[in-house]
Design a protein around this motif. Structure first.
Motif, PDB file in Angstrom:
ATOM      1  N   TYR A  12      84.484 -89.559  40.443  1.00 42.04           N
ATOM      2  CA  TYR A  12      84.020 -88.369  41.171  1.00 42.04           C
ATOM      3  C   TYR A  12      82.796 -88.631  42.057  1.00 42.04           C
ATOM      4  CZ  TYR A  12      87.283 -86.277  37.951  1.00 42.04           C
ATOM      5  OH  TYR A  12      88.424 -85.993  37.237  1.00 42.04           O
ATOM      6  N   ALA A  13      82.627 -89.843  42.521  1.00 42.18           N
ATOM      7  CA  ALA A  13      81.539 -90.173  43.450  1.00 42.18           C
ATOM      8  C   ALA A  13      82.028 -89.866  44.866  1.00 42.18           C
ATOM      9  CB  ALA A  13      81.112 -91.625  43.297  1.00 42.18           C
ATOM     10  N   ASN A  14      82.219 -88.585  45.108  1.00 38.35           N
ATOM     11  CA  ASN A  14      82.742 -88.092  46.381  1.00 38.35           C
ATOM     12  C   ASN A  14      81.921 -86.885  46.807  1.00 38.35           C
ATOM     13  OD1 ASN A  14      85.287 -89.749  46.248  1.00 38.35           O
ATOM     14  ND2 ASN A  14      85.608 -88.454  44.461  1.00 38.35           N
ATOM     15  N   VAL A  15      81.730 -86.730  48.102  1.00 36.83           N
ATOM     16  CA  VAL A  15      80.980 -85.592  48.602  1.00 36.83           C
ATOM     17  C   VAL A  15      81.507 -85.210  49.979  1.00 36.83           C
ATOM     18  CG1 VAL A  15      79.130 -86.984  49.657  1.00 36.83           C
ATOM     19  CG2 VAL A  15      78.647 -84.660  48.924  1.00 36.83           C
ATOM     20  N   ILE A  16      81.562 -83.915  50.216  1.00 35.93           N
ATOM     21  CA  ILE A  16      81.878 -83.397  51.548  1.00 35.93           C
ATOM     22  C   ILE A  16      80.561 -82.946  52.153  1.00 35.93           C
ATOM     23  CG2 ILE A  16      83.063 -81.600  52.867  1.00 35.93           C
ATOM     24  CD1 ILE A  16      85.209 -81.573  50.618  1.00 35.93           C
ATOM     25  N   LEU A  17      80.267 -83.441  53.343  1.00 31.28           N
ATOM     26  CA  LEU A  17      79.049 -83.079  54.061  1.00 31.28           C
ATOM     27  C   LEU A  17      79.433 -82.208  55.244  1.00 31.28           C
ATOM     28  CD1 LEU A  17      77.396 -86.621  54.183  1.00 31.28           C
ATOM     29  CD2 LEU A  17      77.043 -84.832  52.464  1.00 31.28           C
ATOM     30  N   GLN A  18      78.857 -81.016  55.307  1.00 36.86           N
ATOM     31  CA  GLN A  18      79.133 -80.094  56.412  1.00 36.86           C
ATOM     32  C   GLN A  18      77.989 -80.160  57.417  1.00 36.86           C
ATOM     33  OE1 GLN A  18      80.714 -76.085  55.637  1.00 36.86           O
ATOM     34  NE2 GLN A  18      79.044 -75.323  56.914  1.00 36.86           N
ATOM     35  N   ALA A  19      78.346 -80.323  58.674  1.00 39.79           N
ATOM     36  CA  ALA A  19      77.354 -80.457  59.732  1.00 39.79           C
ATOM     37  C   ALA A  19      76.638 -79.148  60.008  1.00 39.79           C
ATOM     38  CB  ALA A  19      78.021 -80.972  61.006  1.00 39.79           C
TER      39      ALA A  19
END
Length: 132
Positions: free
Chosen positions: A120-127
């Protein structure tokens, strides 16, 4: 020749093309990448480059207003969750079930695959918007 910031030409282009609310994903080696989403594969060996190293580099070059992680990160990779919470203190951090997280990756402009081999070393980054 570019001398600072992100040197990877693919990542640099994606970041330059982002608009407000567009997203990118930083992923571990196991996250499935949806068909049709640009994949930028940085993985060299297991663990390299790391999730944190990659997030740090991207965050230094991107205006980020929101973070999305999988709820499962809390119980299966608390180290990564604490890192995200500390790194993005004051930023909106949302958690959702991993299955929903994978669905959200379909809207990403790109998935940057690291060599990270922890769950689970995942991330969504929103601008966000940077007005200087």
């Amino acid at each position: 020749m570019k001398k600072q910031g992100i040197l990877n030409s693919h990542i640099s282009k994606v970041l330059s093309d982002l608009g407000h609310t567009d997203t990118i994903v930083i992923a571990d080696v196991g996250l499935p990448i949806p068909e049709g989403v640009t994949k930028i594969d940085l993985a060299l060996t297991l663990g390299s480059p790391s999730f944190e190293e990659t997030v740090n580099a991207i965050a230094s070059d991107m205006e980020i207003e929101k973070i999305v992680v999988a709820e499962e990160m809390k119980t299966n990779n608390s180290e990564a969750l604490h890192y995200i919470e500390d790194k993005f203190e004051g930023c909106d951090i949302e958690a959702c079930p991993h299955e929903k997280f994978k669905q959200l990756t379909r809207q990403a402009k790109a998935v940057i695959r690291t060599g990270e081999a922890k769950p689970y070393a995942n991330v969504i980054l929103q601008a966000g918007v940077y007005f200087g």
